[in-house]
Motif scaffolding. Sequence first.
Motif, short mmCIF file in Angstrom:
data_model
loop_
_atom_site.label_atom_id
_atom_site.label_comp_id
_atom_site.label_asym_id
_atom_site.label_seq_id
_atom_site.Cartn_x
_atom_site.Cartn_y
_atom_site.Cartn_z
N ARG A 1 0.83 -1.20 0.00
CA ARG A 1 0.00 0.00 0.00
C ARG A 1 0.86 1.25 0.00
O ARG A 1 2.00 1.26 0.44
CB ARG A 1 -0.91 0.01 1.24
CG ARG A 1 -1.84 -1.16 1.32
CD ARG A 1 -2.80 -1.20 0.15
NE ARG A 1 -3.63 -0.02 0.11
CZ ARG A 1 -4.78 0.08 0.77
NH1 ARG A 1 -5.23 -0.92 1.48
NH2 ARG A 1 -5.49 1.17 0.70
N GLY B 1 -0.35 9.29 0.23
CA GLY B 1 -0.70 8.84 -1.10
C GLY B 1 0.30 9.22 -2.17
O GLY B 1 0.07 9.00 -3.35
N TYR C 1 -7.12 3.47 -6.99
CA TYR C 1 -7.12 2.91 -5.64
C TYR C 1 -6.67 1.45 -5.59
O TYR C 1 -6.77 0.79 -4.55
CB TYR C 1 -8.47 3.08 -4.95
CG TYR C 1 -9.69 2.51 -5.63
CD1 TYR C 1 -9.80 1.15 -5.94
CD2 TYR C 1 -10.79 3.32 -5.91
CE1 TYR C 1 -10.94 0.62 -6.51
CE2 TYR C 1 -11.95 2.80 -6.48
CZ TYR C 1 -12.01 1.45 -6.78
OH TYR C 1 -13.15 0.92 -7.34
N THR D 1 -4.42 -1.73 -5.02
CA THR D 1 -3.33 -1.95 -4.05
C THR D 1 -1.98 -2.03 -4.74
O THR D 1 -0.95 -2.02 -4.08
CB THR D 1 -3.56 -3.23 -3.24
OG1 THR D 1 -3.62 -4.35 -4.11
CG2 THR D 1 -4.84 -3.12 -2.41
N ARG E 1 -1.05 0.22 -7.10
CA ARG E 1 -0.85 1.51 -7.74
C ARG E 1 0.54 2.07 -7.43
O ARG E 1 1.19 1.68 -6.48
CB ARG E 1 -1.92 2.50 -7.27
CG ARG E 1 -1.85 2.87 -5.79
CD ARG E 1 -3.15 3.54 -5.37
NE ARG E 1 -3.13 4.01 -3.99
CZ ARG E 1 -3.40 3.24 -2.94
NH1 ARG E 1 -3.67 1.96 -3.12
NH2 ARG E 1 -3.38 3.75 -1.71
N ASN F 1 -16.49 0.06 -2.37
CA ASN F 1 -15.14 0.48 -1.97
C ASN F 1 -15.09 1.87 -1.33
O ASN F 1 -14.09 2.21 -0.68
CB ASN F 1 -14.21 0.47 -3.18
CG ASN F 1 -13.76 -0.92 -3.55
OD1 ASN F 1 -13.52 -1.77 -2.68
ND2 ASN F 1 -13.64 -1.18 -4.85
N VAL G 1 -11.76 4.30 0.36
CA VAL G 1 -11.00 5.01 -0.68
C VAL G 1 -11.42 6.48 -0.77
O VAL G 1 -11.39 7.08 -1.83
CB VAL G 1 -11.15 4.32 -2.06
CG1 VAL G 1 -10.55 2.92 -2.03
CG2 VAL G 1 -12.60 4.29 -2.52
N GLU H 1 -8.74 8.80 -2.34
CA GLU H 1 -8.57 8.62 -3.78
C GLU H 1 -9.78 9.16 -4.54
O GLU H 1 -9.63 9.80 -5.59
CB GLU H 1 -8.36 7.14 -4.10
CG GLU H 1 -7.03 6.58 -3.62
CD GLU H 1 -7.01 6.22 -2.14
OE1 GLU H 1 -5.94 5.89 -1.62
OE2 GLU H 1 -8.10 6.28 -1.51
N PRO I 1 -8.96 -2.72 -2.83
CA PRO I 1 -8.53 -2.10 -1.57
C PRO I 1 -9.35 -2.54 -0.36
O PRO I 1 -8.90 -2.43 0.78
CB PRO I 1 -8.69 -0.61 -1.82
CG PRO I 1 -9.76 -0.53 -2.87
CD PRO I 1 -9.53 -1.72 -3.75
#
Length: 399
Positions: A5, A10, A226, A228, A230, A314, A318, A321, A391
């Motif tokens: 993650r 971010g 989003y 995992t 990314r 989700n 998230v 995001e 996620p």
Amino acid sequence: MNSHRASSDGLVWPRGFEFYATTRIVYGAGVRAAISQELARIGAQRPLIVCSPRFGQTREAQAILHNVAGTCAVDMWAGVTPHSNLVEVDEICKALGHHEADSVVAIGGGSVLGAAKCAIAQFGEGVPLAERAWSYDPAQGRLTVPELRASMLPLVAVPTIAGSSSETNQFGSVKDERTGEKVRVRGPALAPKVAILDPELTVGLDMPTTVGASVNGFAHCVEILYSTSRDPVSIALVLAAAPMFFRGLPRVVEDGSDIEARGELLVGSALSGMALNNAVVALHHAMCHPLGNICEMPHGQANFIMLPHALKFNLPVVSKEMARLGQALHLVEGGTGRESEEAQDAYDGIVEWLMQFDCPTLLRETGYVHEGDIRRLAESAFQDTCIFYNPRAVESVEV
């Protein structure tokens, strides 16, 4: 590929990441005339053109074939169907061997490009595709991705539909007719060497297919944001690509001959494909895949119906995001310090954007899905490789 993650802000990946971007992109109205030049650039002299039966019968296909024949010993295999399958992969491999091909030109949508990649993988590896396919064990939470080690024929991708993102990524998938499941392979060598993005090739596409494909491309952007797996480069790409779909699709629906808007969709698709090279989609696509494999629903239509539901599931995990996506789409201003509210506003805005296209919103409205299919669809989605990257954990078929 990373599966860890991101850090809390971010933006920083302290354990590092890798990013592949190996496809040369050639964009512009009329650039399909440059296919022969791009083949020469990569040293190809015996290309096999792969396309659908419908495209193979068009004047456009014959014009491309004639153009390439001026500089190469070219042949064509026009047999790829929607939801392309292992039988077609076998036939393409036979055509490659018969022609002694040194390259492939795939012209069409995601089914054509996916089948071409799978054939290249099987032809190069010299074993049935299933022996190099992904597998996912939900009970163990274990994803297995066999490495492709053989040298592969170079691929030139010419999309006639904007949204599959296959023209710039390293994934190939087809249907196993015996099981009804997708067989997926991946490897950097499967990424097209060249993507020819000619918006004129997409002008004649009917609106339902145009909308569905574009929503598929947009969904790639959302899920990569989003996923995992990314990374910061993939995030930057999809934050640029998502607004292209968001702006371009309403314009194309209003005027199907709008070359500029058609081009925006093509570029958005290519950018999202570059991101897909490195970050894998999640629950949404895990649900869409069995709708095509089992029920023969067009992939774009499945995307349109399922996206709001995957986003809603989700959304609790998230918010950061989704708020960021909302800002990129100009659905929220950002900077309010109320991420959960911004995320909800972004979700509402995306659903509103979808509703303007007047497409079926329920599975039963499509005619493809029946109540007796639901359990099998759920079980297939639960075992789909993409669910590994979601996620929010999906802990059972019942969820």
